[in-house]
Design a protein around this motif. Sequence first.
Motif, PDB file in Angstrom:
ATOM      1  N   GLU A  23     -59.569   9.432   0.544  1.00 36.65           N
ATOM      2  CA  GLU A  23     -58.278  10.115   0.438  1.00 36.65           C
ATOM      3  C   GLU A  23     -57.670   9.951  -0.955  1.00 36.65           C
ATOM      4  O   GLU A  23     -56.888  10.779  -1.404  1.00 36.65           O
ATOM      5  CB  GLU A  23     -57.300   9.591   1.489  1.00 36.65           C
ATOM      6  N   PRO A 109     -55.738  21.342   8.541  1.00 30.80           N
ATOM      7  CA  PRO A 109     -56.936  21.308   7.693  1.00 30.80           C
ATOM      8  C   PRO A 109     -57.062  22.570   6.853  1.00 30.80           C
ATOM      9  O   PRO A 109     -56.749  23.675   7.303  1.00 30.80           O
ATOM     10  CB  PRO A 109     -58.079  21.203   8.720  1.00 30.80           C
ATOM     11  N   TYR A 355     -60.589  20.000  -3.175  1.00 31.62           N
ATOM     12  CA  TYR A 355     -60.423  18.874  -2.266  1.00 31.62           C
ATOM     13  C   TYR A 355     -58.937  18.577  -2.109  1.00 31.62           C
ATOM     14  O   TYR A 355     -58.204  18.517  -3.100  1.00 31.62           O
ATOM     15  CB  TYR A 355     -61.130  17.630  -2.795  1.00 31.62           C
ATOM     16  N   GLN A 359     -60.604  15.779   1.372  1.00 33.20           N
ATOM     17  CA  GLN A 359     -61.340  16.666   2.262  1.00 33.20           C
ATOM     18  C   GLN A 359     -61.628  17.991   1.575  1.00 33.20           C
ATOM     19  O   GLN A 359     -60.707  18.630   1.034  1.00 33.20           O
ATOM     20  CB  GLN A 359     -60.539  16.924   3.548  1.00 33.20           C
TER      21      GLN A 359
END
Length: 363
Positions: A23, A109, A355, A359
């Motif tokens: 992260e 997401p 990203y 992620q």
Amino acid sequence: MTQLTGTLVTPSLTCLGRLEFDERIQAITPLASLEGVPRRYILPGFVDLHVHGGGGAECMEGEAAVRQMARFHAQHGTTALLATTVTAPLPDLESALRGIAAVVENPGPGEARVLGVHLEGPFISPQKLGAQPPYTMLPDQKTMRHLLALAPIRVVTLAPELPGALELIAFLKAEGVRVQQGHTEATYAQSLVGFEAGAQGFTHFYNAMTPLHHREPGVVGLALERAEWAEVIPDGLHVHPAAVRVLTKAISQTYAVTDAVAAAGMPEGEYRLGRHRVFKKGEGVFLADGTLAGSALTMDKAAQNLSRWGYALHDILQMTSGLAAQYIGLESGLEVGMPADLVVLDEHFEVLEVYIRGQRVRA
């Protein structure tokens, strides 16, 4: 743990290196050789502090639309943004703010992180609407307190010449909200008073504000003389590239915004901007009378334009990411411990990978 190798770009340094991150960035390793290193740039993700919509969705339409526009802009390298409202009747604003707040509180997401709201209006001049719908209000602290209770408002654009504006600027400054002058008919003197009261920013510089004249310098003249911060739309339609260069020489902390509307990323046709209908034609978005109505710009295209206009790589980084992050106090940068909000570009500034919090954003 994810690894990326390429040319790492920071405000002070451009070098070959490897990032390791989850992260947050966990390690940065400089590399001495080009062998095996892809030809690509790794930068902090783009930060857009003025975006109404994109991918067919507009943030005035509620939570689902905010998520859709956040996913669209993430595909173009934007990892954080302020959802920007338009001037509208109070019930419309309330609904929009509740939808934005829901996304801020529960990010999904593949979505650019929605950091809060840029409230563009309703406290603007009815004589400088630009493409804003005609639902202006006089600056009012009671109304502002109500709106602040609905969503995290980080930036407010207003016209400093309006009755009550100076008191509202002081109130917002005390609340930690950035205030910007925009959609304003202010004279130089009125703009100066607003600046001294705490309105430090300038919204889509040059557009919808009084221009520079040698006997009445207007808002543009005041800002060029005194300001430290300004936002500009580098789409080549709102502002000539030479005028952008003049601006960045005078105000070193000028950052790029898209002012994108629902039409961004969409075919030519009719789209919504608040209660207005707007039309995408070519690379621009217009009202029926030909007035520019936001833009179809994305931040990757902004970076490409700045490169074509002669800006160096580290300046492009600052204008598309670093300065906006600094302006609103956002953690950002290629340093150990920083959030892994990253964009990977090829040598033509085309997006290769994105990203968000480590992620990867999937197309």
